[in-house]
Design an enzyme around this catalytic site. Structure first.
Site, PDB file in Angstrom:
ATOM      1  N   ALA A  57      -6.397  -2.625   5.283  1.00 53.60           N
ATOM      2  CA  ALA A  57      -4.960  -2.535   5.026  1.00 53.60           C
ATOM      3  C   ALA A  57      -4.353  -1.194   5.437  1.00 53.60           C
ATOM      4  O   ALA A  57      -3.216  -1.162   5.916  1.00 53.60           O
ATOM      5  CB  ALA A  57      -4.666  -2.819   3.556  1.00 53.60           C
ATOM      6  N   SER A  93      -7.683   0.553  -1.695  1.00 55.95           N
ATOM      7  CA  SER A  93      -7.009  -0.273  -0.691  1.00 55.95           C
ATOM      8  C   SER A  93      -7.819  -1.524  -0.403  1.00 55.95           C
ATOM      9  O   SER A  93      -9.038  -1.561  -0.602  1.00 55.95           O
ATOM     10  CB  SER A  93      -6.819   0.520   0.601  1.00 55.95           C
ATOM     11  OG  SER A  93      -7.973   0.454   1.422  1.00 55.95           O
ATOM     12  N   ASP A  94      -7.124  -2.545   0.067  1.00 65.09           N
ATOM     13  CA  ASP A  94      -7.837  -3.720   0.561  1.00 65.09           C
ATOM     14  C   ASP A  94      -8.406  -3.392   1.941  1.00 65.09           C
ATOM     15  O   ASP A  94      -7.960  -2.456   2.614  1.00 65.09           O
ATOM     16  CB  ASP A  94      -6.898  -4.931   0.626  1.00 65.09           C
ATOM     17  CG  ASP A  94      -7.647  -6.242   0.446  1.00 65.09           C
ATOM     18  OD1 ASP A  94      -8.879  -6.267   0.666  1.00 65.09           O
ATOM     19  OD2 ASP A  94      -7.013  -7.250   0.090  1.00 65.09           O
ATOM     20  N   ALA A  95      -9.390  -4.190   2.353  1.00 69.81           N
ATOM     21  CA  ALA A  95     -10.124  -3.868   3.570  1.00 69.81           C
ATOM     22  C   ALA A  95      -9.208  -3.925   4.796  1.00 69.81           C
ATOM     23  O   ALA A  95      -8.582  -4.945   5.075  1.00 69.81           O
ATOM     24  CB  ALA A  95     -11.289  -4.841   3.748  1.00 69.81           C
ATOM     25  N   HIS A 114       0.805  -1.219   0.000  1.00 71.37           N
ATOM     26  CA  HIS A 114       0.000   0.000   0.000  1.00 71.37           C
ATOM     27  C   HIS A 114       0.842   1.276   0.000  1.00 71.37           C
ATOM     28  O   HIS A 114       0.281   2.377  -0.105  1.00 71.37           O
ATOM     29  CB  HIS A 114      -0.976  -0.010   1.178  1.00 71.37           C
ATOM     30  CG  HIS A 114      -2.164  -0.886   0.932  1.00 71.37           C
ATOM     31  ND1 HIS A 114      -2.104  -2.269   0.967  1.00 71.37           N
ATOM     32  CD2 HIS A 114      -3.458  -0.590   0.603  1.00 71.37           C
ATOM     33  CE1 HIS A 114      -3.295  -2.767   0.695  1.00 71.37           C
ATOM     34  NE2 HIS A 114      -4.130  -1.771   0.473  1.00 71.37           N
TER      35      HIS A 114
END
Length: 975
Positions: free
Chosen positions: A243, A239-241, A218
């Site tokens: 992260a 973004s991923d959850a 990230h």
């Protein structure tokens, strides 16, 4: 005059101008809140709310009923770009249709997953397409083009690729670092993403949870250095959850959330998926970063501009012009037919000694057995089934129910407890079978988590339970009514689940033997980590929110009513042919958050095919799974084997049609099936070159090779032509159906360098020689074509392959290089079944030895390594190399270093503490690093070393040394 007083509302203007106009009208607070996944409406400008993220991996997920297509790995097994594009179109239409019904459905779809299936134990292998970057890219391009639509201006949906980058482990996935050397980065991991981005069908990417070379994805500089350099189109990075919070909470990469959020935004993250629908936490961190001077408004504007550009492309501001605004179609006849076609094309025939096809005949009795024989399994990214077809359903329909025998093969047990037997009480309104509908589905109310049903107790009436061991001792227990034992939030154990599922599966248990108690077992509930205790108020795993420990657990004694293998043997002996259906439940033992531990088929299922084979030699094994198995014994003993990923709503019908010969199987393996666990590298070893991973480098004998698959007709290849024409390699060949039925063939085109590899030091992988990289893949896929040919028909197949595909990433020169010389062109039916070869000569540019006098040496640009890993040089960019463990040394080697007329020494840029030992041209010197200032405090240490000409350089490191770079000390500087 204009009817659009606000320029951003004027469809005659370009999206870029309209985006700039709208951006300029938003206040800073309005822009900041747009950076969260759930952006609120801006009522004063007439903007509605916007959500990034709608799962659509193989159908619309998490939003109720939708057409369920085969898993992504099954779509990869079709090797059919056109089919996958049509599926993308269908899924995109259903996203639009569901959006019209429910405004919670988003048009920014998080699909597909293009992480390469490097390691078959990866828990999320079901989400990817292939271990090969070319096949993965081709399927991803097809799917995203379907999702995007073909309108030049407006998008049907906006696909986001997952998960950037080098993500193949669930174990410690938010803290583990993938060590990715430059050749693997450029030749393997980046290639999977690049094709779809360059095709113009991708709206963005989602970074993965893991770190790459010691730096969280990230905050990866590769987002700007590579991803956004591939296109002029604005790409959104979602973004991923959770992260963004991981950057501080689990990874400890930054000290404060303001610092972490600022770094992610500056690195290129535009939309923050964190804290669910509550945007206040993330927006608060952004405001803190602004106040601390870590961000300025330009950073905010850059991200918001990209988000707005996506919204314009989705037609949000031009509903009257958007060609997809009224797109409908959910559960249409066309979509149902497409789901069946996809399920048929995904079936791979692994072995056939003439038993198949098995045409229905009068008097022929087929036994269908196995734990997945009457199952239609979904996974975490499936929609809700509107239609359900199990193998048993399909075979009964095709062969006639009266000709089909069935037993599941489960072990049936009773559990004795201290007050009698474990009992499932009946209560008014409790499910007892009549709640099932015509297609076998339970009433939607009968789900895990219900607390109004009575919990299990100890009583006089023993519950007969179907026990399935899914491997590693992970069990499910199911009642005669087909309901799984499950644990609700109140901790009580009830028979309440139609299937195992949920983010934390509440239907899995483990029996633990009790020492000193003959036949006694404790029952551990895996989801909570608590043991089952039966008290007066029922069976439970928690009291006042606390886990029940071993000392408080009830001791159960298991009594076997019937072994599943005995039932299978009995049914198999009564049938003409046996179909054993084995595989996995996608929610158990290999899924998101959980890697597998072995390639082996679970022991209980292994016993079932053996029992069937012992009773009836005409036994077929069908593996329905999200990943490969090492079924070496079955492959030797059985006359026929098939594999299919979980095939969605039409899986059973498709399988029956293939078995009966209505359809000749044409699926091909999208990844190598290894013979055993010993063939596998470590799960976290991402160096496919050094550890010889995937078909590209694997030097052993696979159980079934990449690209393998049989059919009911034979095909011949003839008349090859291959020539280099400018920047293209043109290859043509003829494929002929030599069989007596219409069938599919997948023509596969591979290339490889004609020069043999040179060996590196033992245990160090391979090296590069003075003439450039010779450690090229054993063979590399550069083209494929799925053909349907009538008996005796032939088709001329032509491939146009960029000459660049013959190249490699030269670590010596830091560029993509195609070496001059001869290259082999190989065409055939799999990576190991090559039918035609040809040779072409390419006039490339010889890279020559490493120009160390002018370029120096980046430490990560090694040719081989032993016991090292790549880490971050700084938090923003750059790589260094360090020993993989402080307890043992690591070593890197640089081949063909050209020191010219001579140098007087070497200068090492390094951090950390420890020692370096440098060997070249028979000379060896040692340096000591004191480690002042921590891991990012780099300094330069110089050592005298007289070198000239082309030499190999080896560097041995001990301790916590981080080596970033090596430069030469010219002779004149020490004169």
């Amino acid at each position: 005059m204009t009817d659009h007083p606000l320029p951003f509302r004027d469809p005659q203007l370009s999206f870029a101008r309209r985006t700039d106009d709208l951006l300029g009208r938003l206040t800073l607070d309005e822009r900041i809140v747009m950076l969260h996944q759930f952006a609120p409406a801006v009522e004063r400008l007439g903007l509605g709310p916007f959500r990034t993220g709608q799962e659509a991996l193989h159908g619309v997920a998490w939003m109720g009923p939708a057409t369920v297509f085969p898993q992504a790995v099954g779509l990869g097994a079709t090797w059919n770009d056109d089919l996958v594009r049509r599926i993308g179109e269908a899924v995109g239409d259903e996203v639009r249709a569901k959006r019209a019904q429910d405004d919670r459905v988003g048009l920014n779809v998080w699909a597909p997953t293009v992480n390469l299936l490097r390691h078959p134990l990866w828990g999320r292998g079901e989400e990817g397409y292939s271990e090969d970057p070319a096949l993965t890219s081709a399927i991803a391009v097809a799917y995203t083009r379907g999702l995007r639509g073909d309108d030049p201006r407006y998008w049907r949906t906006a696909p986001v690729l997952k998960h950037w980058l080098a993500h193949n482990n669930e174990t410690d996935r938010d803290t583990a670092s993938s060590s990715v050397r430059p050749r693997v980065l450029h030749e393997y991991d980046l290639r999977a993403f690049r094709g779809a981005v360059e095709a113009g069908a991708v709206a963005g990417v989602m970074p993965a949870y893991n770190l790459v070379n010691g730096r969280p994805n990230h905050v990866s500089p590769l987002l700007e250095q590579h991803l956004r350099s591939w296109t002029d189109q604005p790409l959104v990075v979602c973004s991923d959850a959770g992260a963004p919070s991981n950057l501080v909470d689990s990874e400890h990469y930054f000290d404060t959330h303001a610092e972490a959020t600022a770094a992610a935004l500056k690195a290129g993250v535009d939309s923050f998926t964190d804290h669910g629908t509550d945007s206040s936490v993330m927006t608060g961190r952004i405001r803190d970063a602004l106040a601390e001077g870590l961000l300025d408004e330009k950073d905010i504007d850059t991200a918001v501009r990209r988000l707005l550009a996506m919204r314009f492309a989705l037609g949000e501001f031009d509903p009257e012009l958007d060609p997809y605004a009224r797109t409908g179609g959910l559960d249409t006849e066309e979509h149902r037919a497409l789901a069946l076609e996809a399920a048929e094309q995904a079936v791979v025939l692994l072995k056939n000694e003439g038993l198949l096809p098995l045409a229905p005949e009068e008097g022929r009795t087929v036994a269908v057995v196995g734990l997945l024989a009457d199952a239609c399994k979904l996974d975490w990214y499936s929609g809700t089934l509107m239609h359900r077809s199990t193998p048993l359903d399909g075979i009964r329909e095709r062969y006639g129910a009266e000709n089909v025998l069935f037993t599941e093969g489960v072990d049936r047990i009773r559990l004795r407890c201290s007050g009698g037997w474990l009992t499932v009480p009946r209560a008014e309104g409790a499910p007892n079978g009549e709640a099932r509908g015509a297609e076998g589905a339970l009433d939607p109310a009968l789900l895990a988590g219900r607390t109004d049903l009575p919990p299990l107790t100890c009583g006089d009436e023993p519950a007969e339970l179907a026990l399935v061991d899914w491997g590693d001792g992970v069990l499910t227990l199911r009642t005669d009514e087909g309901l799984y034992l499950s644990v609700a939030d109140d901790g009580f154990v009830r028979a309440s689940a139609d299937e195992p599922g949920g983010w934390v599966v509440q239907e899995t248990f483990r029996l633990e033997a009790v020492e000193g108690h003959d036949g006694g077992h404790r029952l551990l509930h895996i989801g909570t980590g608590g043991y089952v205790s039966v008290a007066a108020d029922g069976a439970k795993v928690a009291v006042s929110g606390e886990k029940i420990g071993r000392e408080g657990a009830t001791v159960f004694v298991s009594e076997t009513v019937e072994h599943g293998a005995d039932a299978v043997a009995r049914v198999a002996a009564a049938a003409d042919t046996v179909i054993v259906v084995a595989g996995n439940d996608p929610h158990i033992n290999g899924r998101e958050t959980e890697d597998r531990t072995t390639l082996a088929l679970p022991a209980q299922q292994d016993r079932l095919w053996r029992a069937a084979r012992a009773a009836n030699s005409r036994t077929v094994l069908v593996l329905t799974s999200a990943y490969p198995y090492a079924v070496t014994d079955a492959a030797q003993a059985l006359p026929a084997l098939l594999w299919t990923a979980h095939g969605g709503q039409a899986a059973g019908t498709a399988l029956a049609r293939v078995l009966a010969g209505d359809v000749s199987p044409g699926g091909r393996l999208p990844q190598t099936w290894y013979a055993g666990d010993d063939d596998l590298p470590g799960l976290l070893d991402y160096d496919i070159i050094g550890s010889r991973q995937t078909y590209l480098y694997f030097e052993g004998t696979p159980l079934f090779p990449f690209g393998h698959g049989l059919g009911y007709a034979g095909f011949s290849y003839s008349a090859p032509e291959a020539e280099v024409e400018g920047e293209l390699l043109r290859v043509a060949l003829t494929v002929t159906n030599d069989g007596t039925i219409a069938a599919d063939e997948v023509a596969q085109l591979y290339v490889r360098g004609a020069a043999p590899s040179q060996a590196a030091p033992a245990g160090a992988g391979r090296t590069e020689g003075p003439g450039g990289a010779v450690d090229l893949p054993r063979r590399k896929l550069v083209g494929h074509r799925r053909l349907h040919l009538a008996p005796g028909a032939a088709e001329r197949v032509e491939f146009a392959v960029p000459v660049a595909e013959l190249g490699h990433w030269s670590v010596a020169h830091g560029r993509w290089t195609v070496e001059p010389g001869a290259y082999e062109i190989l065409a055939g039916a799999s990576s190991e079944d090559i039918r035609l070869t040809a040779t072409v000569t390419v006039d490339g540019e010889a890279s020559g030895p490493r120009p160390v006098l002018t370029r120096g040496l980046e430490a990560a640009d090694y040719d081989w390594q032993r016991d090292t890993e790549i880490v971050d040089r700084a938090k923003t960019e750059g790589d260094s190399v360090t020993p993989a463990s402080a307890d043992r040394p690591g070593e890197v080697g640089f081949g063909a270093c050209d020191f010219g007329a001579g140098v007087a020494g070497l200068a090492f840029t390094l951090a950390g503490a420890g020692s370096l030992s440098v060997t070249a041209d028979g000379q060896s010197v040692q340096l000591q690093a004191e480690g002042e200032g921590g891991p990012y405090a780099y300094r330069t240490l110089t050592t005298p070393l007289t070198l000239q000409g082309v030499r190999e350089l080896r560097v041995r490191m001990e301790g916590t040394v981080r080596l970033a770079r090596i430069d030469v000390v010219p002779a004149k500087e020490t004169a």
